[in-house]
Write an enzyme that holds these catalytic residues in place. Structure first.
Site, PDB file in Angstrom:
ATOM      1  CG  HIS A 123      -1.791  -0.997   1.065  1.00 15.84           C
ATOM      2  ND1 HIS A 123      -3.237  -0.456   0.782  1.00 15.84           N
ATOM      3  CD2 HIS A 123      -2.239  -1.904   1.448  1.00 15.84           C
ATOM      4  CE1 HIS A 123      -4.179  -1.735   0.395  1.00 15.84           C
ATOM      5  NE2 HIS A 123      -3.610  -2.550   0.679  1.00 15.84           N
ATOM      6  CG  ASP A 130      -0.005   9.178   0.300  1.00 15.92           C
ATOM      7  OD1 ASP A 130      -0.349   8.055   1.172  1.00 15.92           O
ATOM      8  OD2 ASP A 130      -0.754  10.105   1.291  1.00 15.92           O
TER       9      ASP A 130
HETATM   10  C1  GDG Z   1      -2.301   4.103   3.291  1.00 10.48           C
HETATM   11  C2  GDG Z   1      -1.640   4.226   2.345  1.00 10.48           C
HETATM   12  C3  GDG Z   1      -3.042   4.271   0.533  1.00 10.48           C
HETATM   13  C4  GDG Z   1      -9.364   9.580   7.672  1.00 10.48           C
HETATM   14  N1  GDG Z   1      -9.869  10.843   8.536  1.00 10.48           N
HETATM   15  C5  GDG Z   1     -10.580   9.812   9.203  1.00 10.48           C
HETATM   16  C6  GDG Z   1     -10.867   9.102   7.949  1.00 10.48           C
HETATM   17  N2  GDG Z   1      -9.669   8.998   7.981  1.00 10.48           N
HETATM   18  C7  GDG Z   1      -9.867   7.485   6.211  1.00 10.48           C
HETATM   19  C8  GDG Z   1     -10.229   8.568   5.077  1.00 10.48           C
HETATM   20  C9  GDG Z   1      -9.458   7.261   4.447  1.00 10.48           C
HETATM   21  C10 GDG Z   1      -8.379   7.025   4.704  1.00 10.48           C
HETATM   22  O1  GDG Z   1      -8.672   6.726   6.341  1.00 10.48           O
HETATM   23  C11 GDG Z   1      -7.020   7.298   4.637  1.00 10.48           C
HETATM   24  O2  GDG Z   1      -6.117   6.620   3.904  1.00 10.48           O
HETATM   25  P1  GDG Z   1      -4.789   7.144   2.891  1.00 10.48           P
HETATM   26  O3  GDG Z   1      -4.963   6.865   1.169  1.00 10.48           O
HETATM   27  O4  GDG Z   1      -4.883   8.470   2.595  1.00 10.48           O
HETATM   28  O5  GDG Z   1      -3.671   7.124   3.689  1.00 10.48           O
HETATM   29  P2  GDG Z   1      -3.299   6.090   4.589  1.00 10.48           P
HETATM   30  O6  GDG Z   1      -3.945   4.940   6.282  1.00 10.48           O
HETATM   31  O7  GDG Z   1      -1.753   6.293   4.674  1.00 10.48           O
HETATM   32  O8  GDG Z   1      -3.286   4.570   3.831  1.00 10.48           O
HETATM   33  C12 GDG Z   1      -1.952   4.836   1.606  1.00 10.48           C
HETATM   34  C13 GDG Z   1      -3.712   3.381   1.984  1.00 10.48           C
HETATM   35  O9  GDG Z   1      -2.959   3.045   2.887  1.00 10.48           O
HETATM   36  C14 GDG Z   1      -4.902   2.464   0.944  1.00 10.48           C
HETATM   37  O10 GDG Z   1      -3.993   2.110   0.080  1.00 10.48           O
HETATM   38  O11 GDG Z   1      -3.716   5.173  -0.226  1.00 10.48           O
HETATM   39  O12 GDG Z   1      -0.818   6.095   0.500  1.00 10.48           O
HETATM   40  O13 GDG Z   1      -0.406   5.692   3.262  1.00 10.48           O
HETATM   41  O14 GDG Z   1     -10.013   6.912   3.821  1.00 10.48           O
HETATM   42  O15 GDG Z   1     -10.939   9.233   5.096  1.00 10.48           O
HETATM   43  N3  GDG Z   1     -12.207   8.203   8.413  1.00 10.48           N
HETATM   44  C15 GDG Z   1     -13.202   8.613   8.654  1.00 10.48           C
HETATM   45  N4  GDG Z   1     -12.970   9.585   9.956  1.00 10.48           N
HETATM   46  C16 GDG Z   1     -11.829  10.418   9.755  1.00 10.48           C
HETATM   47  O16 GDG Z   1     -12.427  11.392  11.278  1.00 10.48           O
HETATM   48  N5  GDG Z   1     -14.548   7.839   8.761  1.00 10.48           N
END
Ligand code: GDG
Length: 495
Positions: free
Chosen positions: A159, A367
């Site tokens: 990821h 990212d």
């Molecule tokens: C890893 C990789 C890759 C955040 N705050 C809240 C909340 N979130 C959710 C968002 C989103 C998720 O968390 C964050 O996803 P990201 O992709 O931005 O980042 P990582 O957690 O670092 O994920 C990344 C991912 O894996 C998938 O492969 O894209 O690059 O680092 O869904 O919405 N959700 C809720 N409340 C919050 O306050 N419900």
């Protein structure tokens, strides 16, 4: 049809009705969506620690998904999770050599936990199952399963980014780590860039090659490796935003930002997300545009993450200071430029927040993909969409070319993009959004899952090789090697 066994470090299907930790994290969102469609099991760590590892499996059904979890010892947690995963691999793979800990005990804990996971998972695996392992915590899992005689097809999806060759070799056990990846049948990366970086390592460091089928060969083994950009459930998000909670949240946000345009940032509190750079860019915007100051506010949602790791505590302290400084300099008695929230929100609340924001700042320094960028697009009003400002260093930038693409290291680029976004006419906003929405809908989480699972199913079955073409001499050798691999005794010897 064969069952799908998904393995990830944490097993936490997001609960739409809860606002707790289990809801946060891109991986959890995507995996829960994947498993609802396929019959199978989601296996991983329970998140609990116990005095001594027992290997006891806990099975339950959560949110329509069968989950199997195991508890870990405190030392496991420190060495494997806080240690090798989050103090070694995470910073290194996000190009932060300065934050990378090269502690031997972490590596030993990492191997030990992967072996424990494999031993606990083994009795659950049936002959036709396919196994899909997720992320950097579990790179050696296939190696351990193979050593125990498992011949099923096993795929791995990373990821986070796969970094440049020069960075990988700073890891004392880099060769062992890459060799372990060759126990998988299929490797998935977020982007072509990560795929090419991995291939670069294989070609130049271990003199591997690519055969005429496009398979990578090294360490006497071969596999398929491809980019499978992860997506979000865009259609579902577009529906969620029309629901009651999302609408109420939207109304609340609009009421609180009367006469002002809201810009939003949503990130786990992590140094890879470029939060400091974003705030400095916003500060530059306030400095450069006195006329616009009172017309804009930034809402930064940043749920705390990995707070036992020092680098995360340090970042939190620095963010508190930075926000205090900016608000101190630019706030008025009736106006605060930055609203900063360390809690997480429900997904439907988040959808309402996204919709109320005229622009989103997504500015990671590195990212793998970044799902927030895609969720923001999915939540917009087609008739009056907001503008996505996106770092060129997010994997998502490869697909989302109609966003305003910026370099997050440049406060001027962030400031200029903000000005452009907030003054952009509705025609341009719609044109950009339509192209983004089309992409986010087409390359969604279902496409990601189906593409990966079909590519894994298309790999030759070690127990029943049904490839149609007659093998070429090179392939015959490979088939012989594979037959050898399929014999448990041979694997035990290899171990
Ligand atoms: C890893 C990789 C890759 C955040 N705050 C809240 C909340 N979130 C959710 C968002 C989103 C998720 O968390 C964050 O996803 P990201 O992709 O931005 O980042 P990582 O957690 O670092 O994920 C990344 C991912 O894996 C998938 O492969 O894209 O690059 O680092 O869904 O919405 N959700 C809720 N409340 C919050 O306050 N419900």
């Amino acid at each position: 049809m064969s069952r799908l066994i998904v393995v990830s470090n944490r097993v936490n299907p997001p609960n739409p009705a809860a606002d707790g930790e289990g809801s946060v994290g891109g991986l959890a969102m995507a995996l829960a969506a994947a498993l609802r469609e396929y019959s199978g099991i989601w296996f991983g760590w329970s998140g609990k620690t116990i005095p001594e590892f027992t290997g006891q499996l806990n099975m339950q059904r959560i949110e329509g998904v069968t989950v199997a979890t195991v508890d870990l010892e405190e030392t496991d947690y420190q060495e494997y999770y806080n240690g090798y995963a989050n103090k070694t691999l995470w910073p290194l793979f996000h190009y932060r050599v300065d934050l990378t800990a090269y502690d031997r005990s972490f590596g030993e804990g990492y191997d030990r936990v992967n072996k424990r996971f494999a031993e606990t998972l083994l009795p659950l695996i049936e002959p036709d199952d396919i196994v899909w392992v997720h992320d950097y915590h579990l790179i050696p899992l296939a190696r351990e399963l193979r050593r125990m005689g498992v011949t099923n097809r096993i795929g791995f999806f990373l990821h986070i980014p796969w970094p440049a060759h020069q960075l990988v070799v700073t890891l004392p056990r880099h060769r062992q780590l890459v060799e372990a990846l060759f126990d998988y049948d299929l490797l998935g990366f977020q982007t072509e860039e990560s795929l090419h970086a991995f291939e670069g390592y294989v070609f130049s460091e271990v003199h591997g090659s690519k055969n005429e089928r496009g398979e990578l060969q090294a360490f006497g083994r071969k596999l398929d490796a491809s980019a499978f950009p992860i997506g979000v459930d865009a259609q579902d998000f577009a529906q969620v935003v029309k629901g009651e909670t999302a609408r109420k949240t939207y109304d609340r946000m609009m009421a609180h930002s009367v006469f002002r345009k809201m810009v939003v940032g949503v990130d786990r509190l992590d140094y890879s997300k470029g939060l400091e750079e974003r705030l400095i860019g916003f500060e530059r915007f306030l400095h450069d545009h006195p006329d616009l100051r009172r017309e804009v506010m930034l809402l930064q949602v940043a749920p705390i993450s990995r707070d036992e790791v020092e680098a995360y505590q340090d970042l939190r302290g620095r963010l508190d200071g930075l926000i205090g400084r900016i608000n101190g300099a630019y706030a008025e008695m009736d106006f605060t430029p930055i609203r900063y929230v360390n809690r997480s929100y429900r997904r439907d609340e988040l959808a309402g927040i996204y919709r109320a924001a005229k622009a989103a700042l997504v500015t990671p320094l590195r990212d793998g993909m970044n799902l927030v960028a895609k969720e923001y697009v999915a939540a917009q009003d087609p008739e009056d969409p907001g503008v996505l400002i996106l770092s060129r260093f997010a994997g998502a930038a490869r697909q989302m070319k109609d966003a305003l693409i910026i370099n997050p290291n440049s406060p001027e680029e962030i400031s200029d993009a903000l000005e452009r976004a907030l003054s952009m006419g509705v025609d341009e906003r719609k044109r950009r959004w339509e192209a983004l929405f089309e992409n986010v809908t087409r390359e969604d989480v279902t496409a990601w899952r189906d593409n990966f699972v079909s590519a894994l199913r298309a790999r030759p079955d070690p127990d029943n090789d049904d490839r149609e073409e007659p093998p070429t001499p090179v392939q015959s050798l490979d088939v012989a090697a594979k037959t050898l691999r399929a014999q448990p005794e041979a694997k035990a010897m290899r171990a």
